[in-house]
Design a protein around this motif. Sequence first.
Motif, PDB file in Angstrom:
ATOM      1  N   GLY A   3       0.803  -1.220   0.000  1.00 10.81           N
ATOM      2  CA  GLY A   3       0.000   0.000   0.000  1.00 10.81           C
ATOM      3  C   GLY A   3       0.829   1.259   0.000  1.00 10.81           C
ATOM      4  N   ALA A   4       2.091   1.172   0.477  1.00 12.75           N
ATOM      5  CA  ALA A   4       2.949   2.353   0.512  1.00 12.75           C
ATOM      6  C   ALA A   4       3.149   2.953  -0.868  1.00 12.75           C
ATOM      7  N   ALA A   5       3.052   2.135  -1.919  1.00  8.23           N
ATOM      8  CA  ALA A   5       3.302   2.615  -3.274  1.00  8.23           C
ATOM      9  C   ALA A   5       2.221   3.562  -3.776  1.00  8.23           C
ATOM     10  N   TYR A   6       1.064   3.566  -3.116  1.00  9.82           N
ATOM     11  CA  TYR A   6      -0.015   4.422  -3.601  1.00  9.82           C
ATOM     12  C   TYR A   6       0.237   5.900  -3.319  1.00  9.82           C
ATOM     13  N   SER A   7       0.988   6.200  -2.278  1.00 12.95           N
ATOM     14  CA  SER A   7       1.259   7.613  -1.995  1.00 12.95           C
ATOM     15  C   SER A   7       2.070   8.263  -3.109  1.00 12.95           C
ATOM     16  N   PRO A   8       3.205   7.685  -3.552  1.00 14.90           N
ATOM     17  CA  PRO A   8       3.906   8.280  -4.698  1.00 14.90           C
ATOM     18  C   PRO A   8       3.022   8.394  -5.935  1.00 14.90           C
ATOM     19  N   ALA A   9       2.161   7.397  -6.159  1.00 17.13           N
ATOM     20  CA  ALA A   9       1.300   7.426  -7.344  1.00 17.13           C
ATOM     21  C   ALA A   9       0.307   8.575  -7.297  1.00 17.13           C
ATOM     22  N   LEU A  10       0.024   9.096  -6.111  1.00 19.42           N
ATOM     23  CA  LEU A  10      -0.917  10.210  -5.960  1.00 19.42           C
ATOM     24  C   LEU A  10      -0.236  11.566  -6.090  1.00 19.42           C
ATOM     25  N   THR A  11       1.098  11.576  -6.141  1.00 21.78           N
ATOM     26  CA  THR A  11       1.808  12.855  -6.186  1.00 21.78           C
ATOM     27  C   THR A  11       2.038  13.306  -7.626  1.00 21.78           C
ATOM     28  N   ASP A  12       2.558  14.505  -7.779  1.00 17.76           N
ATOM     29  CA  ASP A  12       2.708  15.103  -9.111  1.00 17.76           C
ATOM     30  C   ASP A  12       3.876  14.527  -9.898  1.00 17.76           C
ATOM     31  N   PHE A  13       4.984  14.233  -9.209  1.00 13.13           N
ATOM     32  CA  PHE A  13       6.180  13.742  -9.891  1.00 13.13           C
ATOM     33  C   PHE A  13       6.828  12.640  -9.057  1.00 13.13           C
ATOM     34  N   VAL A  14       7.361  11.627  -9.746  1.00 15.43           N
ATOM     35  CA  VAL A  14       8.056  10.524  -9.092  1.00 15.43           C
ATOM     36  C   VAL A  14       9.457  10.411  -9.678  1.00 15.43           C
ATOM     37  N   PHE A  15      10.467  10.519  -8.815  1.00 14.20           N
ATOM     38  CA  PHE A  15      11.866  10.303  -9.183  1.00 14.20           C
ATOM     39  C   PHE A  15      12.283   8.934  -8.658  1.00 14.20           C
ATOM     40  N   MET A  16      13.093   8.219  -9.424  1.00 16.64           N
ATOM     41  CA  MET A  16      13.642   6.945  -8.968  1.00 16.64           C
ATOM     42  C   MET A  16      15.129   6.870  -9.268  1.00 16.64           C
ATOM     43  N   VAL A  17      15.863   6.221  -8.369  1.00 12.57           N
ATOM     44  CA  VAL A  17      17.301   5.997  -8.566  1.00 12.57           C
ATOM     45  C   VAL A  17      17.506   4.554  -8.991  1.00 12.57           C
ATOM     46  N   ARG A  18      18.179   4.376 -10.097  1.00 15.39           N
ATOM     47  CA  ARG A  18      18.391   3.044 -10.673  1.00 15.39           C
ATOM     48  C   ARG A  18      19.166   2.146  -9.713  1.00 15.39           C
TER      49      ARG A  18
END
Length: 530
Positions: free
Chosen positions: A186-201
Amino acid sequence: MTLIDDVCRPPAEGDDSRGRAAGLRAVRRRAVHGPGTAATRAQHAKGKLTARERIALLLDEGSFCEMEQLRTHRATGFGLEDRRPYTDGVITGWGTVEGRTVFVYAHDFRIFGGALGEAHAAKIHKVMDKAIAAGAPLVSLNDGAGARIQEGVSALAGYGGIFQRNTRASGVIPQISVMLGPCAGGAAYSPALTDFVFMVRDVAQMFITGPDVVKAVTGEEITHDGLGGADVHARTSGVAHFVHEDEESCLADVRYLLSMLPQNNRENPPVVSTQDPPDRPCEALLDLVPVDGNRPYDVCRVIEEIVDDGEYVEVHEQWARNVVCALARLDGSVVGIVANQPQTLAGVLDIRASEKAARFVQMCDAFNIPIVTLLDVPGFLPGTDQEHGGVIRHGAKLLYAYCNATVPRISLILRKAYGGAYIVMDSQSIGADLTFAWPTNEIAVMGAEGAANVIFRRAIARAADPEAERARLVKEYRAQLMHPYHAAERGLVDDVIDPVDTRRVLVSSLRMLRTKQIGLPLRKHGNPPQ
Protein backbone atom coordinates in the motif's frame (compact mmCIF):
# COMPACT_ATOMS: atom_id res chain seq x y z
CA MET A 1 18.90 7.56 34.83
CA THR A 2 18.93 8.30 31.07
CA LEU A 3 19.84 11.61 29.56
CA ILE A 4 16.22 12.35 28.73
CA ASP A 5 15.19 11.56 32.32
CA ASP A 6 17.90 13.88 33.53
CA VAL A 7 16.68 16.68 31.30
CA CYS A 8 13.04 16.26 32.36
CA ARG A 9 13.52 15.77 36.11
CA PRO A 10 12.25 18.55 38.45
CA PRO A 11 14.93 21.17 39.12
CA ALA A 12 16.82 20.77 42.36
CA GLU A 13 17.88 23.68 44.50
CA GLY A 14 20.84 25.39 42.97
CA ASP A 15 20.42 23.73 39.56
CA ASP A 16 21.91 25.66 36.69
CA SER A 17 19.87 26.06 33.50
CA ARG A 18 23.11 25.70 31.57
CA GLY A 19 23.42 22.10 32.75
CA ARG A 20 19.86 21.36 31.71
CA ALA A 21 20.48 22.90 28.27
CA ALA A 22 23.64 20.85 27.88
CA GLY A 23 21.68 17.70 28.66
CA LEU A 24 19.06 18.62 26.08
CA ARG A 25 21.74 19.21 23.49
CA ALA A 26 23.16 15.77 24.23
CA VAL A 27 19.73 14.18 23.72
CA ARG A 28 19.28 16.00 20.43
CA ARG A 29 22.70 14.88 19.29
CA ARG A 30 21.63 11.30 19.90
CA ALA A 31 18.47 11.92 17.89
CA VAL A 32 20.40 13.51 15.06
CA HIS A 33 23.09 10.86 14.95
CA GLY A 34 20.45 8.12 15.10
CA PRO A 35 21.57 4.49 14.90
CA GLY A 36 25.17 3.45 15.34
CA THR A 37 27.95 3.48 12.81
CA ALA A 38 27.32 -0.15 11.84
CA ALA A 39 23.83 0.68 10.56
CA THR A 40 25.19 3.69 8.70
CA ARG A 41 27.95 1.60 7.12
CA ALA A 42 25.36 -0.95 6.03
CA GLN A 43 23.29 1.81 4.40
CA HIS A 44 26.32 3.16 2.57
CA ALA A 45 27.33 -0.35 1.50
CA LYS A 46 24.04 -0.59 -0.41
CA GLY A 47 24.98 2.55 -2.33
CA LYS A 48 22.47 4.62 -0.34
CA LEU A 49 22.81 7.79 1.70
CA THR A 50 21.29 8.25 5.13
CA ALA A 51 18.08 10.23 5.55
CA ARG A 52 19.90 13.28 6.93
CA GLU A 53 22.52 13.18 4.18
CA ARG A 54 19.70 13.22 1.64
CA ILE A 55 17.97 16.17 3.29
CA ALA A 56 21.26 18.06 3.35
CA LEU A 57 21.60 17.59 -0.44
CA LEU A 58 18.01 18.61 -1.11
CA LEU A 59 17.77 21.77 0.98
CA ASP A 60 19.82 24.94 1.12
CA GLU A 61 22.74 24.58 3.51
CA GLY A 62 21.77 25.16 7.13
CA SER A 63 18.10 25.79 6.38
CA PHE A 64 16.55 22.57 7.74
CA CYS A 65 14.25 22.92 10.76
CA GLU A 66 13.31 19.54 12.18
CA MET A 67 9.96 18.66 13.77
CA GLU A 68 9.53 16.09 16.52
CA GLN A 69 13.05 14.73 16.45
CA LEU A 70 12.55 13.24 19.94
CA ARG A 71 9.34 11.37 19.02
CA THR A 72 9.23 7.66 19.87
CA HIS A 73 6.58 4.98 19.35
CA ARG A 74 4.20 3.79 22.09
CA ALA A 75 3.77 0.22 20.90
CA THR A 76 4.36 -2.73 23.22
CA GLY A 77 5.00 -6.39 22.53
CA PHE A 78 6.88 -8.26 19.82
CA GLY A 79 10.15 -6.77 21.04
CA LEU A 80 9.20 -3.15 20.39
CA GLU A 81 8.98 -2.20 24.08
CA ASP A 82 12.78 -2.47 24.36
CA ARG A 83 13.42 -0.47 21.17
CA ARG A 84 12.23 3.13 21.20
CA PRO A 85 14.67 5.08 19.01
CA TYR A 86 14.22 8.79 18.55
CA THR A 87 12.51 9.98 15.30
CA ASP A 88 10.81 6.55 15.03
CA GLY A 89 12.35 6.06 11.62
CA VAL A 90 11.24 9.22 9.81
CA ILE A 91 12.72 12.71 9.78
CA THR A 92 10.30 15.56 9.16
CA GLY A 93 10.56 19.32 8.88
CA TRP A 94 11.05 22.20 6.51
CA GLY A 95 13.80 24.23 4.91
CA THR A 96 14.44 26.17 1.74
CA VAL A 97 15.37 25.43 -1.86
CA GLU A 98 16.85 28.51 -3.53
CA GLY A 99 15.38 30.54 -0.67
CA ARG A 100 11.80 29.24 -1.00
CA THR A 101 10.16 27.14 1.71
CA VAL A 102 9.87 23.40 1.10
CA PHE A 103 8.55 20.75 3.50
CA VAL A 104 10.17 17.33 3.57
CA TYR A 105 9.98 13.93 5.19
CA ALA A 106 12.60 11.22 4.82
CA HIS A 107 12.41 7.58 5.87
CA ASP A 108 15.41 6.42 7.88
CA PHE A 109 15.98 2.83 6.74
CA ARG A 110 18.41 2.29 9.62
CA ILE A 111 15.50 2.38 12.09
CA PHE A 112 13.02 -0.49 11.70
CA GLY A 113 13.88 -0.59 8.00
CA GLY A 114 11.99 2.71 7.59
CA ALA A 115 8.75 0.81 8.28
CA LEU A 116 5.71 2.92 9.11
CA GLY A 117 4.08 2.71 12.53
CA GLU A 118 1.56 4.87 14.37
CA ALA A 119 4.01 7.53 15.64
CA HIS A 120 5.91 7.45 12.34
CA ALA A 121 2.66 8.10 10.44
CA ALA A 122 1.60 10.85 12.84
CA LYS A 123 4.81 12.73 12.09
CA ILE A 124 4.19 12.47 8.35
CA HIS A 125 0.57 13.57 8.75
CA LYS A 126 1.73 16.61 10.70
CA VAL A 127 4.31 17.75 8.15
CA MET A 128 1.81 17.25 5.32
CA ASP A 129 -0.77 19.36 7.17
CA LYS A 130 1.83 22.06 7.69
CA ALA A 131 2.77 22.07 4.00
CA ILE A 132 -0.87 22.43 2.93
CA ALA A 133 -1.50 25.19 5.49
CA ALA A 134 1.68 27.07 4.56
CA GLY A 135 1.08 26.65 0.82
CA ALA A 136 4.53 25.20 0.14
CA PRO A 137 5.78 22.16 -1.83
CA LEU A 138 6.16 18.77 -0.15
CA VAL A 139 9.00 16.38 -0.99
CA SER A 140 9.03 12.81 0.33
CA LEU A 141 12.29 10.85 0.38
CA ASN A 142 11.08 7.26 0.34
CA ASP A 143 13.17 4.37 1.65
CA GLY A 144 10.94 2.14 3.73
CA ALA A 145 9.87 -1.46 4.13
CA GLY A 146 6.13 -0.77 4.25
CA ALA A 147 3.82 -1.07 7.24
CA ARG A 148 5.33 -2.05 10.60
CA ILE A 149 3.94 -5.53 11.09
CA GLN A 150 4.29 -5.41 14.88
CA GLU A 151 1.81 -2.52 15.08
CA GLY A 152 -0.86 -4.17 12.95
CA VAL A 153 -3.88 -2.14 11.91
CA SER A 154 -2.52 1.06 13.46
CA ALA A 155 0.18 1.09 10.79
CA LEU A 156 -2.34 0.50 8.00
CA ALA A 157 -4.49 3.36 9.26
CA GLY A 158 -1.41 5.57 9.13
CA TYR A 159 -1.15 4.98 5.38
CA GLY A 160 -4.80 5.89 4.95
CA GLY A 161 -4.10 9.27 6.55
CA ILE A 162 -1.21 9.87 4.13
CA PHE A 163 -3.33 9.01 1.09
CA GLN A 164 -6.13 11.29 2.25
CA ARG A 165 -3.69 14.20 2.61
CA ASN A 166 -2.04 13.45 -0.76
CA THR A 167 -5.46 13.77 -2.36
CA ARG A 168 -6.35 16.93 -0.44
CA ALA A 169 -3.05 18.53 -1.48
CA SER A 170 -3.40 17.50 -5.14
CA GLY A 171 -3.49 20.56 -7.36
CA VAL A 172 -2.95 22.80 -4.30
CA ILE A 173 0.77 22.37 -3.61
CA PRO A 174 3.42 20.58 -5.69
CA GLN A 175 4.08 17.07 -4.35
CA ILE A 176 7.25 15.24 -5.33
CA SER A 177 8.11 11.64 -4.39
CA VAL A 178 11.75 10.56 -4.53
CA MET A 179 12.21 6.79 -4.47
CA LEU A 180 15.54 5.92 -2.84
CA GLY A 181 14.87 2.37 -1.68
CA PRO A 182 12.06 -0.18 -1.51
CA CYS A 183 8.41 0.84 -1.57
CA ALA A 184 6.03 -2.12 -1.46
CA GLY A 185 2.35 -2.81 -0.90
CA GLY A 186 0.00 0.00 0.00
CA ALA A 187 2.95 2.35 0.51
CA ALA A 188 3.30 2.61 -3.27
CA TYR A 189 -0.02 4.42 -3.60
CA SER A 190 1.26 7.61 -2.00
CA PRO A 191 3.91 8.28 -4.70
CA ALA A 192 1.30 7.43 -7.34
CA LEU A 193 -0.92 10.21 -5.96
CA THR A 194 1.81 12.86 -6.19
CA ASP A 195 2.71 15.10 -9.11
CA PHE A 196 6.18 13.74 -9.89
CA VAL A 197 8.06 10.52 -9.09
CA PHE A 198 11.87 10.30 -9.18
CA MET A 199 13.64 6.94 -8.97
CA VAL A 200 17.30 6.00 -8.57
CA ARG A 201 18.39 3.04 -10.67
CA ASP A 202 19.43 -0.19 -8.89
CA VAL A 203 18.39 0.95 -5.38
CA ALA A 204 14.72 1.88 -5.74
CA GLN A 205 11.81 -0.50 -6.38
CA MET A 206 8.05 -0.09 -6.27
CA PHE A 207 5.43 -2.84 -6.44
CA ILE A 208 2.16 -3.84 -4.83
CA THR A 209 3.08 -7.53 -4.49
CA GLY A 210 6.70 -8.62 -4.38
CA PRO A 211 8.51 -11.33 -6.34
CA ASP A 212 7.76 -14.03 -3.75
CA VAL A 213 4.01 -13.41 -3.94
CA VAL A 214 4.14 -13.26 -7.73
CA LYS A 215 5.90 -16.63 -7.82
CA ALA A 216 3.44 -18.19 -5.37
CA VAL A 217 0.39 -17.00 -7.31
CA THR A 218 1.50 -17.19 -10.95
CA GLY A 219 4.63 -19.34 -10.85
CA GLU A 220 6.58 -16.54 -12.52
CA GLU A 221 10.11 -15.92 -11.27
CA ILE A 222 11.33 -12.34 -11.42
CA THR A 223 13.81 -10.11 -9.60
CA HIS A 224 12.90 -7.06 -7.55
CA ASP A 225 14.28 -4.75 -10.25
CA GLY A 226 12.62 -6.74 -13.02
CA LEU A 227 9.27 -6.40 -11.25
CA GLY A 228 9.40 -2.81 -10.06
CA GLY A 229 12.77 -1.22 -10.73
CA ALA A 230 13.39 2.27 -12.02
CA ASP A 231 13.66 1.30 -15.68
CA VAL A 232 10.46 -0.75 -15.55
CA HIS A 233 8.50 2.18 -14.17
CA ALA A 234 10.15 4.69 -16.50
CA ARG A 235 9.68 2.72 -19.74
CA THR A 236 6.83 0.27 -19.22
CA SER A 237 4.39 1.31 -16.49
CA GLY A 238 4.83 5.08 -16.66
CA VAL A 239 4.88 5.36 -12.85
CA ALA A 240 8.28 7.09 -12.76
CA HIS A 241 8.72 10.51 -14.38
CA PHE A 242 12.49 10.73 -13.90
CA VAL A 243 15.27 8.14 -13.46
CA HIS A 244 18.79 8.84 -12.22
CA GLU A 245 21.99 6.88 -11.74
CA ASP A 246 22.73 8.18 -8.24
CA GLU A 247 21.13 10.05 -5.39
CA GLU A 248 23.24 13.18 -5.78
CA SER A 249 22.15 13.89 -9.37
CA CYS A 250 18.59 12.89 -8.52
CA LEU A 251 18.26 15.36 -5.65
CA ALA A 252 19.96 18.07 -7.71
CA ASP A 253 17.27 17.63 -10.36
CA VAL A 254 14.54 17.73 -7.71
CA ARG A 255 15.89 21.14 -6.72
CA TYR A 256 15.86 22.23 -10.37
CA LEU A 257 12.29 21.04 -10.88
CA LEU A 258 11.17 22.93 -7.76
CA SER A 259 12.70 26.10 -9.23
CA MET A 260 10.22 25.82 -12.13
CA LEU A 261 7.12 25.26 -10.00
CA PRO A 262 5.09 27.75 -7.96
CA GLN A 263 4.76 27.41 -4.21
CA ASN A 264 1.06 26.63 -4.59
CA ASN A 265 -1.92 26.98 -6.92
CA ARG A 266 -2.47 30.62 -5.93
CA GLU A 267 0.93 31.73 -7.20
CA ASN A 268 2.71 31.76 -10.55
CA PRO A 269 6.01 29.98 -11.17
CA PRO A 270 9.14 32.03 -10.51
CA VAL A 271 10.28 34.34 -13.31
CA VAL A 272 14.03 34.60 -13.87
CA SER A 273 16.11 36.99 -15.88
CA THR A 274 17.53 35.70 -19.14
CA GLN A 275 20.14 36.91 -21.58
CA ASP A 276 18.40 35.10 -24.44
CA PRO A 277 16.70 37.85 -26.50
CA PRO A 278 12.91 37.43 -26.75
CA ASP A 279 13.01 38.31 -30.46
CA ARG A 280 15.93 36.05 -31.30
CA PRO A 281 15.53 34.68 -34.86
CA CYS A 282 15.29 30.88 -35.07
CA GLU A 283 17.11 30.34 -38.35
CA ALA A 284 17.87 26.69 -37.53
CA LEU A 285 14.17 25.82 -37.65
CA LEU A 286 14.22 26.21 -41.44
CA ASP A 287 16.38 23.09 -41.69
CA LEU A 288 15.19 21.06 -38.70
CA VAL A 289 11.71 20.19 -40.00
CA PRO A 290 11.56 18.53 -43.44
CA VAL A 291 8.82 19.72 -45.77
CA ASP A 292 8.07 16.11 -46.71
CA GLY A 293 5.47 15.00 -44.15
CA ASN A 294 6.74 11.41 -44.26
CA ARG A 295 10.27 12.23 -43.16
CA PRO A 296 10.99 11.98 -39.40
CA TYR A 297 12.88 14.50 -37.28
CA ASP A 298 13.54 15.09 -33.59
CA VAL A 299 11.05 17.60 -32.19
CA CYS A 300 13.30 18.05 -29.14
CA ARG A 301 15.67 19.98 -31.40
CA VAL A 302 12.80 22.30 -32.27
CA ILE A 303 12.09 22.85 -28.58
CA GLU A 304 15.76 23.58 -27.89
CA GLU A 305 15.81 26.21 -30.62
CA ILE A 306 12.70 27.99 -29.31
CA VAL A 307 13.13 28.07 -25.50
CA ASP A 308 15.47 30.16 -23.38
CA ASP A 309 19.09 29.04 -23.73
CA GLY A 310 17.95 25.70 -25.17
CA GLU A 311 17.18 24.37 -21.67
CA TYR A 312 14.15 22.27 -20.76
CA VAL A 313 13.10 19.47 -18.41
CA GLU A 314 11.45 16.54 -20.18
CA VAL A 315 8.84 14.71 -18.09
CA HIS A 316 8.31 10.98 -18.66
CA GLU A 317 11.15 11.01 -21.19
CA GLN A 318 11.31 7.21 -21.55
CA TRP A 319 7.57 6.45 -21.60
CA ALA A 320 5.19 7.03 -24.54
CA ARG A 321 8.00 8.63 -26.56
CA ASN A 322 5.72 9.55 -29.46
CA VAL A 323 4.75 12.64 -27.48
CA VAL A 324 7.11 14.99 -25.63
CA CYS A 325 6.09 16.81 -22.44
CA ALA A 326 8.55 19.35 -21.09
CA LEU A 327 8.92 22.34 -18.79
CA ALA A 328 10.97 25.22 -20.13
CA ARG A 329 11.18 29.00 -20.03
CA LEU A 330 10.28 31.61 -22.62
CA ASP A 331 11.47 35.12 -21.81
CA GLY A 332 12.20 33.92 -18.27
CA SER A 333 8.67 32.61 -17.62
CA VAL A 334 7.89 28.91 -17.22
CA VAL A 335 5.81 27.18 -19.90
CA GLY A 336 4.68 23.62 -20.41
CA ILE A 337 5.32 22.19 -23.87
CA VAL A 338 3.40 19.30 -25.42
CA ALA A 339 4.76 18.14 -28.79
CA ASN A 340 4.25 15.22 -31.13
CA GLN A 341 7.50 13.34 -31.75
CA PRO A 342 7.74 12.27 -35.44
CA GLN A 343 10.86 10.26 -34.58
CA THR A 344 8.72 7.68 -32.72
CA LEU A 345 5.66 6.07 -34.36
CA ALA A 346 5.56 9.08 -36.71
CA GLY A 347 4.20 11.15 -33.82
CA VAL A 348 0.79 9.46 -33.72
CA LEU A 349 -1.34 9.59 -30.60
CA ASP A 350 -2.08 6.31 -28.86
CA ILE A 351 -3.28 5.17 -25.43
CA ARG A 352 -0.06 5.87 -23.57
CA ALA A 353 0.70 9.17 -25.30
CA SER A 354 -2.82 10.41 -24.56
CA GLU A 355 -2.49 9.53 -20.87
CA LYS A 356 0.96 11.08 -20.60
CA ALA A 357 -0.02 14.36 -22.24
CA ALA A 358 -3.35 14.57 -20.37
CA ARG A 359 -1.69 14.30 -16.95
CA PHE A 360 0.92 16.87 -17.93
CA VAL A 361 -1.72 19.34 -19.17
CA GLN A 362 -3.65 18.92 -15.92
CA MET A 363 -0.51 19.57 -13.87
CA CYS A 364 0.29 22.72 -15.85
CA ASP A 365 -3.26 23.99 -15.46
CA ALA A 366 -3.29 23.28 -11.72
CA PHE A 367 -0.11 25.29 -11.15
CA ASN A 368 -0.69 28.23 -13.49
CA ILE A 369 1.81 27.18 -16.16
CA PRO A 370 0.90 28.31 -19.72
CA ILE A 371 0.79 25.53 -22.32
CA VAL A 372 2.42 25.62 -25.76
CA THR A 373 1.44 22.74 -28.06
CA LEU A 374 3.56 21.84 -31.10
CA LEU A 375 1.56 19.78 -33.59
CA ASP A 376 2.81 17.38 -36.19
CA VAL A 377 0.33 14.54 -35.85
CA PRO A 378 -0.94 12.12 -38.52
CA GLY A 379 -3.79 10.87 -36.34
CA PHE A 380 -4.49 8.18 -33.75
CA LEU A 381 -2.71 4.84 -33.99
CA PRO A 382 -5.00 2.31 -35.70
CA GLY A 383 -5.30 -1.34 -34.64
CA THR A 384 -7.37 -3.78 -32.62
CA ASP A 385 -5.01 -3.49 -29.62
CA GLN A 386 -5.67 0.23 -29.44
CA GLU A 387 -9.41 -0.01 -29.97
CA HIS A 388 -9.86 -2.88 -27.53
CA GLY A 389 -7.55 -1.17 -25.07
CA GLY A 390 -9.84 1.85 -24.98
CA VAL A 391 -8.10 4.42 -27.16
CA ILE A 392 -11.41 6.29 -27.32
CA ARG A 393 -11.55 6.54 -23.55
CA HIS A 394 -7.90 7.39 -23.15
CA GLY A 395 -7.89 9.88 -26.02
CA ALA A 396 -10.85 11.55 -24.34
CA LYS A 397 -8.65 12.12 -21.27
CA LEU A 398 -6.40 14.40 -23.31
CA LEU A 399 -9.38 16.13 -24.88
CA TYR A 400 -10.92 16.67 -21.43
CA ALA A 401 -7.65 18.00 -19.99
CA TYR A 402 -7.25 20.62 -22.72
CA CYS A 403 -10.91 21.65 -22.69
CA ASN A 404 -10.79 22.02 -18.92
CA ALA A 405 -7.56 24.06 -18.82
CA THR A 406 -7.90 27.78 -18.09
CA VAL A 407 -4.23 28.79 -18.35
CA PRO A 408 -2.97 30.56 -21.50
CA ARG A 409 -2.87 28.04 -24.37
CA ILE A 410 -1.06 28.49 -27.68
CA SER A 411 -0.93 25.94 -30.50
CA LEU A 412 1.61 25.89 -33.31
CA ILE A 413 1.18 23.56 -36.29
CA LEU A 414 4.65 22.67 -37.52
CA ARG A 415 3.75 20.44 -40.42
CA LYS A 416 0.62 18.26 -40.46
CA ALA A 417 -2.45 17.91 -38.26
CA TYR A 418 -4.92 15.27 -39.36
CA GLY A 419 -8.26 14.02 -38.13
CA GLY A 420 -9.39 13.75 -34.54
CA ALA A 421 -5.82 14.04 -33.31
CA TYR A 422 -5.72 17.61 -34.64
CA ILE A 423 -8.82 18.51 -32.64
CA VAL A 424 -7.57 16.81 -29.46
CA MET A 425 -4.14 18.51 -29.59
CA ASP A 426 -5.52 21.85 -28.43
CA SER A 427 -7.10 23.11 -31.63
CA GLN A 428 -8.82 26.47 -31.65
CA SER A 429 -12.19 24.73 -31.65
CA ILE A 430 -11.59 23.33 -28.15
CA GLY A 431 -10.40 26.59 -26.66
CA ALA A 432 -6.80 27.36 -27.64
CA ASP A 433 -6.30 31.09 -27.15
CA LEU A 434 -4.10 31.46 -30.20
CA THR A 435 -3.26 29.10 -33.05
CA PHE A 436 -0.32 29.64 -35.38
CA ALA A 437 1.01 27.58 -38.28
CA TRP A 438 4.14 27.38 -40.35
CA PRO A 439 3.79 27.74 -44.14
CA THR A 440 4.34 23.99 -44.56
CA ASN A 441 1.26 23.07 -42.50
CA GLU A 442 -1.49 20.73 -43.65
CA ILE A 443 -4.74 20.55 -41.68
CA ALA A 444 -7.27 18.02 -42.90
CA VAL A 445 -9.43 15.07 -42.01
CA MET A 446 -6.73 12.80 -43.41
CA GLY A 447 -3.79 12.85 -45.81
CA ALA A 448 -4.42 13.76 -49.44
CA GLU A 449 -3.72 10.23 -50.71
CA GLY A 450 -6.18 8.62 -48.33
CA ALA A 451 -8.81 11.29 -48.94
CA ALA A 452 -8.55 10.97 -52.72
CA ASN A 453 -8.88 7.17 -52.52
CA VAL A 454 -12.13 7.58 -50.55
CA ILE A 455 -13.71 10.45 -52.45
CA PHE A 456 -12.67 9.54 -55.98
CA ARG A 457 -12.60 5.74 -55.74
CA ARG A 458 -14.99 5.20 -58.66
CA ALA A 459 -13.43 7.86 -60.86
CA ILE A 460 -10.00 6.32 -60.36
CA ALA A 461 -11.31 2.84 -61.14
CA ARG A 462 -12.93 4.02 -64.40
CA ALA A 463 -9.87 5.93 -65.62
CA ALA A 464 -7.79 4.61 -68.52
CA ASP A 465 -4.67 5.20 -66.39
CA PRO A 466 -5.77 4.82 -62.70
CA GLU A 467 -2.38 5.77 -61.24
CA ALA A 468 -2.13 8.96 -63.28
CA GLU A 469 -5.71 9.87 -62.41
CA ARG A 470 -5.07 9.19 -58.72
CA ALA A 471 -2.01 11.45 -58.78
CA ARG A 472 -3.98 14.21 -60.51
CA LEU A 473 -6.85 14.01 -58.01
CA VAL A 474 -4.49 13.92 -55.02
CA LYS A 475 -2.82 17.09 -56.30
CA GLU A 476 -6.22 18.73 -56.82
CA TYR A 477 -7.43 17.80 -53.32
CA ARG A 478 -4.24 19.08 -51.74
CA ALA A 479 -4.42 22.36 -53.67
CA GLN A 480 -8.03 23.05 -52.72
CA LEU A 481 -8.35 21.80 -49.14
CA MET A 482 -4.86 21.33 -47.73
CA HIS A 483 -2.88 24.37 -48.77
CA PRO A 484 -1.22 26.21 -45.88
CA TYR A 485 -3.65 29.12 -45.82
CA HIS A 486 -6.92 27.17 -46.05
CA ALA A 487 -7.42 27.02 -42.26
CA ALA A 488 -6.33 30.63 -41.83
CA GLU A 489 -8.90 31.80 -44.38
CA ARG A 490 -11.59 30.17 -42.23
CA GLY A 491 -10.36 31.64 -38.95
CA LEU A 492 -9.10 28.34 -37.54
CA VAL A 493 -5.52 29.61 -37.58
CA ASP A 494 -4.75 33.10 -36.31
CA ASP A 495 -1.69 33.55 -38.47
CA VAL A 496 0.71 31.68 -40.73
CA ILE A 497 4.16 32.65 -39.48
CA ASP A 498 7.72 32.35 -40.70
CA PRO A 499 9.49 29.62 -38.66
CA VAL A 500 12.30 32.11 -38.05
CA ASP A 501 9.83 34.28 -36.06
CA THR A 502 8.53 31.44 -33.88
CA ARG A 503 10.21 32.47 -30.62
CA ARG A 504 9.29 36.13 -31.05
CA VAL A 505 5.64 35.30 -31.77
CA LEU A 506 5.33 32.91 -28.82
CA VAL A 507 6.92 35.34 -26.38
CA SER A 508 4.75 38.22 -27.56
CA SER A 509 1.60 36.10 -27.35
CA LEU A 510 2.37 34.83 -23.85
CA ARG A 511 2.98 38.38 -22.66
CA MET A 512 -0.45 39.36 -23.96
CA LEU A 513 -2.11 36.34 -22.29
CA ARG A 514 -0.37 36.83 -18.95
CA THR A 515 -3.47 38.46 -17.41
CA LYS A 516 -5.95 36.00 -18.92
CA GLN A 517 -9.01 35.35 -16.75
CA ILE A 518 -11.84 32.95 -17.37
CA GLY A 519 -15.04 32.22 -15.50
CA LEU A 520 -16.17 28.64 -14.96
CA PRO A 521 -19.58 27.32 -13.91
CA LEU A 522 -19.87 26.39 -10.25
CA ARG A 523 -19.41 22.66 -9.72
CA LYS A 524 -18.00 20.29 -7.15
CA HIS A 525 -15.68 18.72 -9.73
CA GLY A 526 -15.84 17.29 -13.20
CA ASN A 527 -16.18 13.62 -14.09
CA PRO A 528 -13.27 13.00 -16.48
CA PRO A 529 -13.03 9.79 -18.53
CA GLN A 530 -11.13 7.04 -16.76
